[in-house]
Design a protein around this motif. Structure first.
Motif, PDB file in Angstrom:
ATOM      1  N   ALA A 288       0.849  -1.189   0.000  1.00  0.00           N
ATOM      2  CA  ALA A 288       0.000   0.000   0.000  1.00  0.00           C
ATOM      3  C   ALA A 288       0.883   1.237   0.000  1.00  0.00           C
ATOM      4  O   ALA A 288       1.369   1.676   1.039  1.00  0.00           O
ATOM      5  CB  ALA A 288      -0.925  -0.003   1.219  1.00  0.00           C
ATOM      6  N   THR A 289       1.119   1.778  -1.184  1.00  0.00           N
ATOM      7  CA  THR A 289       1.898   3.005  -1.358  1.00  0.00           C
ATOM      8  C   THR A 289       1.288   3.783  -2.521  1.00  0.00           C
ATOM      9  O   THR A 289       0.541   3.218  -3.323  1.00  0.00           O
ATOM     10  CB  THR A 289       3.378   2.720  -1.693  1.00  0.00           C
ATOM     11  OG1 THR A 289       3.470   2.221  -3.044  1.00  0.00           O
ATOM     12  CG2 THR A 289       3.999   1.713  -0.718  1.00  0.00           C
ATOM     13  N   PRO A 290       1.610   5.064  -2.646  1.00  0.00           N
ATOM     14  CA  PRO A 290       1.056   5.821  -3.765  1.00  0.00           C
ATOM     15  C   PRO A 290       1.350   5.202  -5.137  1.00  0.00           C
ATOM     16  O   PRO A 290       0.506   5.250  -6.033  1.00  0.00           O
ATOM     17  CB  PRO A 290       1.718   7.194  -3.613  1.00  0.00           C
ATOM     18  CG  PRO A 290       1.976   7.317  -2.147  1.00  0.00           C
ATOM     19  CD  PRO A 290       2.345   5.938  -1.703  1.00  0.00           C
ATOM     20  N   LEU A 291       2.539   4.625  -5.316  1.00  0.00           N
ATOM     21  CA  LEU A 291       2.928   4.085  -6.619  1.00  0.00           C
ATOM     22  C   LEU A 291       2.701   2.581  -6.753  1.00  0.00           C
ATOM     23  O   LEU A 291       3.085   1.982  -7.762  1.00  0.00           O
ATOM     24  CB  LEU A 291       4.397   4.416  -6.902  1.00  0.00           C
ATOM     25  CG  LEU A 291       4.680   5.889  -7.202  1.00  0.00           C
ATOM     26  CD1 LEU A 291       6.177   6.145  -7.301  1.00  0.00           C
ATOM     27  CD2 LEU A 291       3.981   6.344  -8.484  1.00  0.00           C
ATOM     28  N   THR A 292       2.076   1.969  -5.765  1.00  0.00           N
ATOM     29  CA  THR A 292       1.779   0.538  -5.856  1.00  0.00           C
ATOM     30  C   THR A 292       0.878   0.258  -7.052  1.00  0.00           C
ATOM     31  O   THR A 292      -0.113   0.945  -7.267  1.00  0.00           O
ATOM     32  CB  THR A 292       1.102   0.039  -4.569  1.00  0.00           C
ATOM     33  OG1 THR A 292       2.076   0.000  -3.511  1.00  0.00           O
ATOM     34  CG2 THR A 292       0.521  -1.366  -4.754  1.00  0.00           C
ATOM     35  N   ARG A 293       1.254  -0.763  -7.824  1.00  0.00           N
ATOM     36  CA  ARG A 293       0.435  -1.312  -8.890  1.00  0.00           C
ATOM     37  C   ARG A 293       0.439  -2.827  -8.725  1.00  0.00           C
ATOM     38  O   ARG A 293       1.287  -3.375  -8.032  1.00  0.00           O
ATOM     39  CB  ARG A 293       0.960  -0.901 -10.281  1.00  0.00           C
ATOM     40  CG  ARG A 293       0.935   0.615 -10.534  1.00  0.00           C
ATOM     41  CD  ARG A 293      -0.487   1.145 -10.523  1.00  0.00           C
ATOM     42  NE  ARG A 293      -0.570   2.579 -10.807  1.00  0.00           N
ATOM     43  CZ  ARG A 293      -0.588   3.540  -9.890  1.00  0.00           C
ATOM     44  NH1 ARG A 293      -0.464   3.240  -8.594  1.00  0.00           N
ATOM     45  NH2 ARG A 293      -0.726   4.808 -10.236  1.00  0.00           N
ATOM     46  N   SER A 294      -0.468  -3.521  -9.394  1.00  0.00           N
ATOM     47  CA  SER A 294      -0.630  -4.962  -9.183  1.00  0.00           C
ATOM     48  C   SER A 294       0.667  -5.742  -9.315  1.00  0.00           C
ATOM     49  O   SER A 294       0.919  -6.670  -8.561  1.00  0.00           O
ATOM     50  CB  SER A 294      -1.655  -5.526 -10.169  1.00  0.00           C
ATOM     51  OG  SER A 294      -2.933  -5.059  -9.856  1.00  0.00           O
ATOM     52  N   SER A 295       1.482  -5.374 -10.308  1.00  0.00           N
ATOM     53  CA  SER A 295       2.690  -6.154 -10.569  1.00  0.00           C
ATOM     54  C   SER A 295       3.963  -5.456 -10.125  1.00  0.00           C
ATOM     55  O   SER A 295       5.063  -5.926 -10.406  1.00  0.00           O
ATOM     56  CB  SER A 295       2.774  -6.493 -12.062  1.00  0.00           C
ATOM     57  OG  SER A 295       2.692  -5.317 -12.839  1.00  0.00           O
ATOM     58  N   TYR A 296       3.857  -4.339  -9.427  1.00  0.00           N
ATOM     59  CA  TYR A 296       5.029  -3.602  -8.966  1.00  0.00           C
ATOM     60  C   TYR A 296       5.750  -4.403  -7.889  1.00  0.00           C
ATOM     61  O   TYR A 296       5.165  -4.798  -6.894  1.00  0.00           O
ATOM     62  CB  TYR A 296       4.576  -2.246  -8.424  1.00  0.00           C
ATOM     63  CG  TYR A 296       5.679  -1.269  -8.088  1.00  0.00           C
ATOM     64  CD1 TYR A 296       6.761  -1.080  -8.935  1.00  0.00           C
ATOM     65  CD2 TYR A 296       5.615  -0.507  -6.939  1.00  0.00           C
ATOM     66  CE1 TYR A 296       7.757  -0.164  -8.640  1.00  0.00           C
ATOM     67  CE2 TYR A 296       6.594   0.424  -6.620  1.00  0.00           C
ATOM     68  CZ  TYR A 296       7.669   0.589  -7.478  1.00  0.00           C
ATOM     69  OH  TYR A 296       8.652   1.507  -7.178  1.00  0.00           O
ATOM     70  N   HIS A 297       7.037  -4.698  -8.129  1.00  0.00           N
ATOM     71  CA  HIS A 297       7.841  -5.502  -7.194  1.00  0.00           C
ATOM     72  C   HIS A 297       7.205  -6.865  -6.927  1.00  0.00           C
ATOM     73  O   HIS A 297       7.331  -7.417  -5.826  1.00  0.00           O
ATOM     74  CB  HIS A 297       8.038  -4.767  -5.872  1.00  0.00           C
ATOM     75  CG  HIS A 297       8.852  -3.514  -5.984  1.00  0.00           C
ATOM     76  ND1 HIS A 297       8.861  -2.546  -4.999  1.00  0.00           N
ATOM     77  CD2 HIS A 297       9.680  -3.059  -6.960  1.00  0.00           C
ATOM     78  CE1 HIS A 297       9.674  -1.541  -5.365  1.00  0.00           C
ATOM     79  NE2 HIS A 297      10.174  -1.849  -6.558  1.00  0.00           N
ATOM     80  N   ALA A 298       6.519  -7.407  -7.923  1.00  0.00           N
ATOM     81  CA  ALA A 298       5.750  -8.650  -7.728  1.00  0.00           C
ATOM     82  C   ALA A 298       6.630  -9.823  -7.314  1.00  0.00           C
ATOM     83  O   ALA A 298       6.221 -10.654  -6.503  1.00  0.00           O
ATOM     84  CB  ALA A 298       4.985  -8.999  -8.999  1.00  0.00           C
ATOM     85  N   GLY A 299       7.836  -9.919  -7.878  1.00  0.00           N
ATOM     86  CA  GLY A 299       8.714 -11.036  -7.533  1.00  0.00           C
ATOM     87  C   GLY A 299       9.137 -11.000  -6.081  1.00  0.00           C
ATOM     88  O   GLY A 299       9.054 -12.014  -5.369  1.00  0.00           O
ATOM     89  N   ASP A 300       9.589  -9.833  -5.611  1.00  0.00           N
ATOM     90  CA  ASP A 300       9.993  -9.694  -4.206  1.00  0.00           C
ATOM     91  C   ASP A 300       8.797  -9.915  -3.284  1.00  0.00           C
ATOM     92  O   ASP A 300       8.917 -10.552  -2.230  1.00  0.00           O
ATOM     93  CB  ASP A 300      10.589  -8.305  -3.959  1.00  0.00           C
ATOM     94  CG  ASP A 300      11.912  -8.089  -4.684  1.00  0.00           C
ATOM     95  OD1 ASP A 300      12.576  -9.097  -5.030  1.00  0.00           O
ATOM     96  OD2 ASP A 300      12.282  -6.924  -4.922  1.00  0.00           O
ATOM     97  N   ASP A 301       7.646  -9.384  -3.679  1.00  0.00           N
ATOM     98  CA  ASP A 301       6.449  -9.544  -2.853  1.00  0.00           C
ATOM     99  C   ASP A 301       6.012 -11.008  -2.784  1.00  0.00           C
ATOM    100  O   ASP A 301       5.524 -11.466  -1.746  1.00  0.00           O
ATOM    101  CB  ASP A 301       5.302  -8.688  -3.402  1.00  0.00           C
ATOM    102  CG  ASP A 301       5.496  -7.207  -3.115  1.00  0.00           C
ATOM    103  OD1 ASP A 301       6.355  -6.875  -2.280  1.00  0.00           O
ATOM    104  OD2 ASP A 301       4.788  -6.387  -3.730  1.00  0.00           O
ATOM    105  N   PHE A 302       6.196 -11.748  -3.890  1.00  0.00           N
ATOM    106  CA  PHE A 302       5.829 -13.160  -3.871  1.00  0.00           C
ATOM    107  C   PHE A 302       6.698 -13.931  -2.879  1.00  0.00           C
ATOM    108  O   PHE A 302       6.205 -14.797  -2.141  1.00  0.00           O
ATOM    109  CB  PHE A 302       5.953 -13.796  -5.256  1.00  0.00           C
ATOM    110  CG  PHE A 302       5.732 -15.282  -5.245  1.00  0.00           C
ATOM    111  CD1 PHE A 302       4.461 -15.806  -5.049  1.00  0.00           C
ATOM    112  CD2 PHE A 302       6.793 -16.160  -5.390  1.00  0.00           C
ATOM    113  CE1 PHE A 302       4.252 -17.175  -5.006  1.00  0.00           C
ATOM    114  CE2 PHE A 302       6.590 -17.536  -5.353  1.00  0.00           C
ATOM    115  CZ  PHE A 302       5.322 -18.044  -5.163  1.00  0.00           C
TER     116      PHE A 302
END
Length: 316
Positions: A288-302
């Motif tokens: 949850a950040t202003p620039l968060t998008r569905s796939s933003y940093h998706a690998g690290d988040d996974f």
């Protein structure tokens, strides 16, 4: 021949809409212009394989950062969507026929980029009997064949006009993460997402868990469209009732003056409060950040999502 660079041809359904003023972005929402060697190399690979990316089509503000690191979100089934959501910059109209060779080209690009984690999304294809479900499944299988070590995240349409059974084809292909975005609070659906149904989308996410309880599920919303805090908290509760593991919350940015207006820019402190609330409601992962998008940093988040599940199981 349509020229998708022209707003009225890209978004014919928005041509009649009133022009909405685009407010000046605050400092916390600004990003660097895309460029550099990594960006150029990713761009070259996308063009060589004749692939479409949501990074470009949706005008993502993070394209420079992600492409410079060799990360791109593949958008399958063409670049023209059958829906006309008022927030979205993807072109609307009658799509072309499906390209049977596209799954192979996506798999080749994933291999060439050396991706450890790939996000695959699509336009809505209401013109197809299965909404493109089998095409998703074929793409997942093609990536698995060429890059067995790559984890796969899909961001699907809602399959609203299809038989419920089409979802089984996608889940049966075994993506690592199944993402479908709710996009906004239910009260804003008639204006923001008129071709969709909030509770249908929620039920879709719930059915994924029923079909495969081990599959990670993910969903996201935008803020700054006119919702209030209570509405966002209710969406969180609805997602958790559907056993969604991961929520993303980002600031809505207006693509053109004909798109839905920005109601306000949500502050970084408000995003932090949403993050805290979401973790408190039981989500395994929150972005949850202003620039968060569905796939933003998706690998690290996974990776963090997987670790969070293991920690939860260990503490059970």
């Amino acid at each position: 021949m349509r020229d998708l660079k022209l707003p009225d041809q890209r978004h014919p359904e928005k041509a009649h809409r009133a022009v909405q003023a685009q407010p000046k972005k605050p400092d916390w929402i600004r990003v660097k212009a895309p460029g550099g060697k990594g960006y150029a190399e990713t761009h070259k690979i996308m063009r060589e394989h004749k692939l479409t990316t949501v990074c470009e089509e949706a005008g993502c503000p993070n394209v420079g950062e992600c492409w410079s690191q060799g990360h791109a979100t593949m958008m399958i089934m063409g670049e023209i969507c059958t829906r006309g959501c008022t927030f979205c910059n993807v072109a609307t109209g009658r799509p072309d026929t499906l390209d049977a060779f596209e799954p192979g080209r996506v798999a080749h690009a994933v291999e060439k980029l050396g991706l450890k984690h790939v996000v695959i999304t699509s336009v809505d294809r209401d013109d197809l009997d299965d909404g493109g479900a089998e095409h998703f499944a074929q793409t997942i299988r093609a990536v698995r064949h060429r890059s067995p070590g790559t984890t796969i995240e899909i961001l699907t349409p809602d399959f609203l006009k299809c038989a419920p059974s089409v979802l089984e084809a996608v889940v049966g292909a075994r993506p690592d993460v199944f993402n479908h975005n709710l996009e906004t609070v239910p009260g804003l659906y008639p204006e923001v997402r008129p071709g969709a149904r909030y509770f249908h989308s929620l039920r879709l996410l719930q059915r994924v868990k029923e079909l495969d309880p081990s599959m990670f599920t993910k969903s996201g919303i935008m803020v700054g469209l006119g919702e209030d805090r209570q509405g966002v908290l209710q969406v969180m509760d609805d997602m958790r009732a559907a056993d969604v593991d991961f929520i993303t919350i980002g600031q809505y940015l207006q693509p053109t003056p004909r798109h839905h207006r920005v109601d306000r820019f949500v502050t970084p402190d408000e995003f932090k409060a949403y993050e805290k609330a979401a973790f408190g409601k039981g989500f395994l992962m929150v972005s949850a950040t202003p620039l968060t998008r569905s796939s933003y940093h998706a690998g690290d988040d996974f990776a963090r999502l997987r670790d969070a599940r293991l920690a939860k199981l260990a503490g059970a």
